[in-house]
Design a protein around this motif. Structure first.
Motif, PDB file in Angstrom:
ATOM      1  N   THR A 170       5.979  25.466  58.918  1.00 50.49           N
ATOM      2  CA  THR A 170       4.934  26.482  58.993  1.00 50.49           C
ATOM      3  C   THR A 170       5.238  27.494  60.081  1.00 50.49           C
ATOM      4  O   THR A 170       6.058  27.245  60.965  1.00 50.49           O
ATOM      5  CB  THR A 170       3.563  25.857  59.326  1.00 50.49           C
TER       6      THR A 170
ATOM      7  N   ILE B  56      -3.236  23.100  56.118  1.00 54.45           N
ATOM      8  CA  ILE B  56      -2.408  24.256  56.446  1.00 54.45           C
ATOM      9  C   ILE B  56      -2.648  25.333  55.391  1.00 54.45           C
ATOM     10  O   ILE B  56      -2.437  25.077  54.200  1.00 54.45           O
ATOM     11  CB  ILE B  56      -0.908  23.876  56.442  1.00 54.45           C
TER      12      ILE B  56
ATOM     13  N   GLU C 180       0.621  30.305  55.289  1.00 55.73           N
ATOM     14  CA  GLU C 180       1.377  30.044  56.512  1.00 55.73           C
ATOM     15  C   GLU C 180       2.499  29.013  56.310  1.00 55.73           C
ATOM     16  O   GLU C 180       3.168  28.633  57.266  1.00 55.73           O
ATOM     17  CB  GLU C 180       0.425  29.600  57.621  1.00 55.73           C
ATOM     18  N   VAL C 181       2.686  28.590  55.070  1.00 54.91           N
ATOM     19  CA  VAL C 181       3.761  27.648  54.762  1.00 54.91           C
ATOM     20  C   VAL C 181       5.038  28.429  54.507  1.00 54.91           C
ATOM     21  O   VAL C 181       5.099  29.261  53.607  1.00 54.91           O
ATOM     22  CB  VAL C 181       3.411  26.771  53.542  1.00 54.91           C
TER      23      VAL C 181
END
Length: 162
Positions: free
Chosen positions: A104, A137, A141-142
């Motif tokens: 991330t 998450i 944002e990965v």
């Protein structure tokens, strides 16, 4: 996924499901003069050679019977593989219970998390880690997520190893 790939994916999704599998991905490419159509399938009880053969036959019949079958295509049917890169958040629901590595970039900080895939929650993917518990998450944002190829396995979801 390109427009033609998306159209074929939608067209073949039910055909694959009728064989007891889930169509995870469809990729078109070229090998010389031939078009290669690679289908990635998943089954809870594992993807076997028999299942790949069954899906190949059913998909070939479906493509040949359609309005516009691809010309001179080579059809490949495969499992997601041990280290598959997950291309969308829906795969987190599909591979729930499998170990994953997620890279991330959150607030200018890069991290790599290793844990058990716990699915999705809203716009986020969720993994269970030993050190932090459950971590949500945002998919945006990965940077990279993939099945952990080092996961000890003796069968079970996603494939069989003996």
């Amino acid at each position: 996924m390109q427009t033609r790939e998306r159209e074929l994916f939608v067209r073949l999704e039910d055909c694959v499901a009728a064989q007891g599998a889930v169509l995870v991905d469809l990729v078109l490419g070229r090998a010389g003069r031939r078009e290669v159509m690679r289908l990635v399938i998943h089954a809870e009880e594992g993807v076997t050679h028999e299942l790949c053969g069954q899906v190949t036959s059913a998909v070939a019949r479906e493509l040949d019977a359609g309005d516009s079958p691809p010309d001179h295509y080579v059809l490949e049917v495969t499992s997601p593989g041990l280290g598959r890169t997950m291309r969308n958040e829906e795969e987190f629901d599909l591979f729930k219970g499998r170990r994953v590595r997620v890279r991330t970039k959150m607030e200018d900080t890069e991290r790599e998390l290793l844990g058990v895939c716990a699915g999705t929650r809203g716009e986020s993917v969720v993994i269970g880690t030993e050190s932090e518990g459950e971590v949500a998450i945002p998919w945006s944002e990965v940077n990279k997520a993939q099945l952990d190829p080092d996961e000890p396995r003796s069968g079970g979801p996603g494939g069989k190893r003996e």
